[in-house]
Design a protein around this motif. Structure first.
Motif, PDB file in Angstrom:
ATOM      1  N   GLU A 197      44.548  30.997 -44.512  1.00  0.00           N
ATOM      2  CA  GLU A 197      45.531  30.144 -44.144  1.00  0.00           C
ATOM      3  C   GLU A 197      45.269  29.497 -42.719  1.00  0.00           C
ATOM      4  OE1 GLU A 197      48.036  29.799 -45.984  1.00  0.00           O
ATOM      5  OE2 GLU A 197      48.160  31.212 -47.506  1.00  0.00           O
ATOM      6  N   ARG A 198      46.329  28.743 -42.680  1.00  0.00           N
ATOM      7  CA  ARG A 198      46.265  27.951 -41.320  1.00  0.00           C
ATOM      8  C   ARG A 198      47.572  27.718 -40.756  1.00  0.00           C
ATOM      9  NH1 ARG A 198      41.444  24.622 -40.669  1.00  0.00           N
ATOM     10  NH2 ARG A 198      42.960  23.583 -39.180  1.00  0.00           N
ATOM     11  N   ILE A 199      48.367  28.320 -41.179  1.00  0.00           N
ATOM     12  CA  ILE A 199      49.952  27.960 -40.699  1.00  0.00           C
ATOM     13  C   ILE A 199      50.817  29.289 -41.192  1.00  0.00           C
ATOM     14  CG2 ILE A 199      50.567  26.354 -42.471  1.00  0.00           C
ATOM     15  CD1 ILE A 199      52.248  24.932 -40.208  1.00  0.00           C
ATOM     16  N   GLY A 200      51.727  29.539 -40.591  1.00  0.00           N
ATOM     17  CA  GLY A 200      52.780  30.788 -41.104  1.00  0.00           C
ATOM     18  C   GLY A 200      53.866  30.493 -40.209  1.00  0.00           C
ATOM     19  N   LEU A 201      55.065  31.083 -40.904  1.00  0.00           N
ATOM     20  CA  LEU A 201      56.533  31.499 -40.326  1.00  0.00           C
ATOM     21  C   LEU A 201      56.410  32.875 -39.657  1.00  0.00           C
ATOM     22  CD1 LEU A 201      58.563  29.367 -42.570  1.00  0.00           C
ATOM     23  CD2 LEU A 201      57.550  28.537 -40.469  1.00  0.00           C
ATOM     24  N   VAL A 202      56.852  32.851 -38.581  1.00  0.00           N
ATOM     25  CA  VAL A 202      57.017  34.059 -37.783  1.00  0.00           C
ATOM     26  C   VAL A 202      58.462  34.408 -37.919  1.00  0.00           C
ATOM     27  CG1 VAL A 202      57.273  35.314 -35.671  1.00  0.00           C
ATOM     28  CG2 VAL A 202      55.522  33.502 -35.749  1.00  0.00           C
ATOM     29  N   VAL A 203      58.546  35.870 -38.679  1.00  0.00           N
ATOM     30  CA  VAL A 203      59.761  36.175 -39.137  1.00  0.00           C
ATOM     31  C   VAL A 203      59.967  37.625 -38.272  1.00  0.00           C
ATOM     32  CG1 VAL A 203      59.939  35.171 -41.298  1.00  0.00           C
ATOM     33  CG2 VAL A 203      58.887  37.444 -41.017  1.00  0.00           C
ATOM     34  N   ASP A 204      61.356  38.103 -38.283  1.00  0.00           N
ATOM     35  CA  ASP A 204      61.803  39.278 -37.350  1.00  0.00           C
ATOM     36  C   ASP A 204      62.030  40.105 -38.458  1.00  0.00           C
ATOM     37  OD1 ASP A 204      64.512  38.672 -38.713  1.00  0.00           O
ATOM     38  OD2 ASP A 204      65.367  38.115 -36.872  1.00  0.00           O
ATOM     39  N   GLU A 205      62.614  41.390 -38.111  1.00  0.00           N
ATOM     40  CA  GLU A 205      62.772  42.676 -38.942  1.00  0.00           C
ATOM     41  C   GLU A 205      63.594  42.255 -40.283  1.00  0.00           C
ATOM     42  OE1 GLU A 205      64.555  46.195 -37.250  1.00  0.00           O
ATOM     43  OE2 GLU A 205      65.042  44.777 -35.714  1.00  0.00           O
ATOM     44  N   TYR A 206      64.669  41.243 -40.154  1.00  0.00           N
ATOM     45  CA  TYR A 206      65.470  40.836 -40.828  1.00  0.00           C
ATOM     46  C   TYR A 206      65.255  39.745 -41.890  1.00  0.00           C
ATOM     47  CZ  TYR A 206      68.416  43.715 -37.603  1.00  0.00           C
ATOM     48  OH  TYR A 206      68.885  44.821 -36.916  1.00  0.00           O
ATOM     49  N   GLY A 207      63.877  39.462 -41.678  1.00  0.00           N
ATOM     50  CA  GLY A 207      63.507  38.185 -42.370  1.00  0.00           C
ATOM     51  C   GLY A 207      63.906  36.756 -41.810  1.00  0.00           C
ATOM     52  N   ASP A 208      64.677  36.559 -40.729  1.00  0.00           N
ATOM     53  CA  ASP A 208      65.086  35.459 -40.224  1.00  0.00           C
ATOM     54  C   ASP A 208      63.814  34.889 -39.677  1.00  0.00           C
ATOM     55  OD1 ASP A 208      67.687  35.847 -41.158  1.00  0.00           O
ATOM     56  OD2 ASP A 208      68.168  36.912 -39.172  1.00  0.00           O
ATOM     57  N   ILE A 209      63.800  33.554 -39.712  1.00  0.00           N
ATOM     58  CA  ILE A 209      62.642  32.656 -39.208  1.00  0.00           C
ATOM     59  C   ILE A 209      62.806  32.444 -37.648  1.00  0.00           C
ATOM     60  CG2 ILE A 209      61.339  30.689 -39.129  1.00  0.00           C
ATOM     61  CD1 ILE A 209      62.109  30.161 -42.151  1.00  0.00           C
ATOM     62  N   GLN A 210      61.859  32.749 -36.898  1.00  0.00           N
ATOM     63  CA  GLN A 210      61.797  32.683 -35.453  1.00  0.00           C
ATOM     64  C   GLN A 210      60.893  31.627 -35.080  1.00  0.00           C
ATOM     65  OE1 GLN A 210      63.956  34.982 -33.744  1.00  0.00           O
ATOM     66  NE2 GLN A 210      64.348  35.425 -36.129  1.00  0.00           N
ATOM     67  N   GLY A 211      59.905  31.157 -35.759  1.00  0.00           N
ATOM     68  CA  GLY A 211      59.293  30.064 -35.023  1.00  0.00           C
ATOM     69  C   GLY A 211      57.861  29.790 -35.942  1.00  0.00           C
ATOM     70  N   LEU A 212      56.946  29.117 -35.641  1.00  0.00           N
ATOM     71  CA  LEU A 212      55.913  28.582 -36.506  1.00  0.00           C
ATOM     72  C   LEU A 212      54.443  28.727 -35.875  1.00  0.00           C
ATOM     73  CD1 LEU A 212      55.664  25.467 -38.709  1.00  0.00           C
ATOM     74  CD2 LEU A 212      53.962  25.710 -37.060  1.00  0.00           C
ATOM     75  N   VAL A 213      53.568  29.411 -36.405  1.00  0.00           N
ATOM     76  CA  VAL A 213      52.293  29.491 -35.380  1.00  0.00           C
ATOM     77  C   VAL A 213      50.997  28.845 -36.476  1.00  0.00           C
ATOM     78  CG1 VAL A 213      50.666  31.252 -34.847  1.00  0.00           C
ATOM     79  CG2 VAL A 213      53.042  31.634 -34.176  1.00  0.00           C
ATOM     80  N   THR A 214      50.400  28.368 -35.909  1.00  0.00           N
ATOM     81  CA  THR A 214      49.204  27.586 -36.496  1.00  0.00           C
ATOM     82  C   THR A 214      47.830  28.200 -35.866  1.00  0.00           C
ATOM     83  OG1 THR A 214      48.716  25.936 -35.081  1.00  0.00           O
ATOM     84  CG2 THR A 214      50.497  25.352 -36.865  1.00  0.00           C
ATOM     85  N   LEU A 215      46.767  28.102 -36.943  1.00  0.00           N
ATOM     86  CA  LEU A 215      45.467  28.478 -36.513  1.00  0.00           C
ATOM     87  C   LEU A 215      44.880  27.632 -35.153  1.00  0.00           C
ATOM     88  CD1 LEU A 215      42.719  30.169 -37.006  1.00  0.00           C
ATOM     89  CD2 LEU A 215      42.057  28.165 -38.427  1.00  0.00           C
ATOM     90  N   GLU A 216      45.349  26.641 -35.073  1.00  0.00           N
ATOM     91  CA  GLU A 216      45.100  25.781 -33.671  1.00  0.00           C
ATOM     92  C   GLU A 216      45.559  26.419 -32.634  1.00  0.00           C
ATOM     93  OE1 GLU A 216      45.965  24.407 -36.585  1.00  0.00           O
ATOM     94  OE2 GLU A 216      44.120  23.156 -37.353  1.00  0.00           O
ATOM     95  N   ASP A 217      46.716  26.889 -32.807  1.00  0.00           N
ATOM     96  CA  ASP A 217      47.484  27.405 -31.680  1.00  0.00           C
ATOM     97  C   ASP A 217      46.740  28.533 -31.155  1.00  0.00           C
ATOM     98  OD1 ASP A 217      49.757  25.722 -31.856  1.00  0.00           O
ATOM     99  OD2 ASP A 217      50.781  26.976 -33.180  1.00  0.00           O
ATOM    100  N   ILE A 218      46.318  29.637 -31.940  1.00  0.00           N
ATOM    101  CA  ILE A 218      45.408  30.698 -31.537  1.00  0.00           C
ATOM    102  C   ILE A 218      44.290  30.238 -30.951  1.00  0.00           C
ATOM    103  CG2 ILE A 218      44.364  32.996 -32.213  1.00  0.00           C
ATOM    104  CD1 ILE A 218      46.322  32.928 -34.399  1.00  0.00           C
TER     105      ILE A 218
END
Length: 434
Positions: free
Chosen positions: A301-322
Motif C-alpha cells: 500500500e502507499r496511502i491510508g486513512l488514520v482512524v481513532d479507537e472509535y473508527g472516526d477518520i483523523q487524517g491521511l498518511v502516504t508512503l511519501e510522507d514517511i
C-alpha cells in the motif's frame, strides 16, 4: 647465574623489558581495537582481523595468556636486576635495582607501549596476533588452568564470566556514532541515518494530513460537479466519501479516472465512479512510523486513512510522507502543506497558516517549538494561551515571538513567526542586561 657475565645479564634484562613491553602493548591494542571495524574487515577476508576476532571471542583466555607472559617476564627481569645490583653495589644494589627497574618498566614496558597501542590499536593488535596465536596453543594448559580458577572465583562473587556477549549498540549510542563519524560520512547521509533512527519516536499522528485538509469528493454531489472536480484534481489518489468523510467509500486512482473519462464521449455514471474506487487501508492512530513503513511494504500500500479507537477518520498518511521524514521534502507534496503554507517577508518573519504542522514548521524555519503536545501551530497557541484568541495579539512560545494576525470563528487562520537568529538573541540578551 654466577657464571654469566654482567654484560650478558644486562643484555638479557633489556630483552626481557622489550618482551614485557610487547605483552603490555598487545594487551592494550587487542582490547582497544574497534570491534565493529574488526568484524567488517574479518567478513571481508582480512587474515589479521580474523585472528584478532577469534582471540577476542574468548577475552578471558587472551588476557590470561598475556598476563602469564607479562608477569613471568617481569619477575625474571626483577631477579636479574637484583643480581646485577648486588654485583655492582653490594647489598645497596638490591634497593637500587628495585627503584631503577620500577622506573624502567614503568616507562619502557608499560606507559610507552600502552600509549602507542591505545593510539594505534589495529597496527599493534594485528601483528601481535601472529605471535599470540601460537603462544595460546603452547601455553593452553596453563591458560586453561588459570581461567578455571579465576572463573570459579568470579562465580563465588556472583559474576558470570560468560554473561558478556558481543558488543551491541542501542539506538541512542548508534546515533552518537553517526554524529561522531565526521567527514567519514557526508552530513546529508548522517541526517538520513539519524532520521531513520528517529522513526520509532514519530507516529502517524505527527505527519498525517488532518481530516479537514484531505482532498476528497462527495459522491452525493451532482454528477457535473463531480466530473468538474475529477478534471481539476492534481493528486494521483482521490478519496471518495458519501455525505461525511467518516463514511469513506474508497480511493480513486488517476488511471481509473482517465479510463472513465475517455472510455466514451459521455460522462460516466456515479455508479461507475463508485465501482472504480479501491479499498481503503486503515491505520490506527499512534502507530510509529517505522512500524507503518513496514506495514505499507508488507501490504503493498502507499496511502491510508488514520482512524481513532472509535473508527472516526483523523487524517491521511502516504508512503511519501514517511519517506520525507528520512530524505526530506520531495519536489511535490501530496499533502499540499509545509512550505506551501508559508510566506516570507522582508523583515525575516514568516506568515504561516495556523493549521501548519509543527514538525514541518520547525524543519522549514530551523526552530524548535515544542512538538510533544498539539500537532499544529493553532493547537499550540490555544494550549499556551488557554483560550481561543478573539482578536490579533502577540505571544511568546519557547522564546519565539508569535503574532496572531487573523482569527476566524474558533480557528487561528494566519500567524506571523519571527525566528530568532544567534545575532538577534545576543542583541536581546544585551538589551535585557542594560
Amino acid at each position: 647465574m654466577n657464571d654469566i657475565a654482567t654484560s650478558t645479564l644486562f643484555l638479557i634484562l633489556i630483552v626481557l623489558i622489550f618482551v614485557s613491553g610487547y605483552f603490555s602493548g598487545s594487551e592494550t591494542g587487542m582490547m582497544s581495537v574497534n570491534r565493529y571495524k574488526l568484524r567488517h574487515l574479518a567478513q571481508g577476508g582480512d587474515k589479521g582481523a580474523k585472528r584478532v576476532s577469534a582471540m577476542l571471542d574468548r577475552p578471558d583466555r587472551l588476557i590470561g595468556l598475556i598476563l602469564i607472559g607479562n608477569n613471568l617476564v617481569n619477575i625474571a627481569a626483577s631477579a636479574i636486576a637484583t643480581i646485577i645490583g648486588m654485583r655492582l653495589y653490594g647489598d645497596y644494589g638490591i634497593a637500587l635495582a628495585t627503584v631503577v627497574l620500577t622506573l624502567v618498566i614503568l616507562i619502557f614496558a608499560e606507559v610507552t607501549p600502552k600509549t602507542i597501542a591505545a593510539l594505534h590499536p589495529e597496527k599493534v593488535a594485528y601483528p601481535s596476533s601472529l605471535l599470540l596465536s601460537p603462544l595460546m596453543k603452547i601455553f593452553y594448559p596453563i591458560v586453561a588452568t588459570v581461567n578455571f580458577i579465576t572463573n570459579n572465583l568470579m562465580r563465588l562473587l556472583g559474576i558470570n564470566p560468560k554473561a558478556a556477549g558481543r558488543d551491541t549498540l542501542s539506538a541512542e549510542e548508534l546515533r552518537t556514532v553517526v554524529h561522531e563519524a565526521g567527514s567519514l560520512i557526508p552530513s546529508r547521509h548522517q541526517e538520513m541515518l539519524v532520521s531513520i533512527l528517529d522513526l520509532e519516536k514519530v507516529t502517524v499522528d505527527d505527519i498525517m494530513i488532518p481530516r479537514n485538509e484531505i482532498v476528497a469528493i462527495d459522491v452525493n454531489d451532482e454528477l457535473p460537479a463531480i466530473i468538474r472536480q475529477l478534471n481539476h484534481m492534481q493528486h494521483t489518489l482521490i478519496l471518495l466519501y458519501r455525505g461525511e468523510i467518516d463514511d469513506a467509500i474508497g480511493f480513486l486512482h488517476a488511471r481509473d479516472i482517465l479510463r472513465l473519462l475517455t472510455r466514451t464521449h459521455v460522462d460516466p455514471e456515479k455508479a461507475a465512479i463508485v465501482r472504480a474506487a479501491r479499498d481503503i487501508y486503515f491505520i490506527p492512530e499512534g502507530t510509529p512510523l517505522n512500524v507503518q513503513l513496514l506495514k505499507f511494504q508488507r501490504n503493498k500500500e502507499r496511502i491510508g486513512l488514520v482512524v481513532d479507537e472509535y473508527g472516526d477518520i483523523q487524517g491521511l498518511v502516504t508512503l511519501e510522507d514517511i519517506l520525507e521524514e528520512i530524505v526530506g521534502e520531495f519536489t511535490t507534496n501530496i499533502g499540499g502543506q509545509s512550505h506551501e503554507h508559508m510566506e516570507k517577508h522582508a523583515d525575516g518573519s514568516f506568515i504561516v497558516e495556523g493549521t501548519v504542522n509543527l514538525r514541518d514548521l520547525n524543519r522549514e524555519l530551523k526552530i524548535s517549538l515544542p512538538i510533544d503536545g498539539p500537532k499544529t501551530l493553532n493547537g499550540l497557541i490555544i494550549e499556551e494561551f488557554g483560550d481561543i484568541p478573539e482578536h490579533p495579539m502577540c505571544i511568546r512560545i519557547s522564546g519565539y515571538a508569535i503574532e496572531i494576525v487573523s482569527v476566524n470563528d474558533n480557528r487561528i487562520e494566519k500567524v506571523r513567526v519571527q525566528p530568532q537568529t544567534k545575532k538577534r538573541r545576543k542583541l536581546l540578551s544585551k538589551d535585557n542586561k542594560t
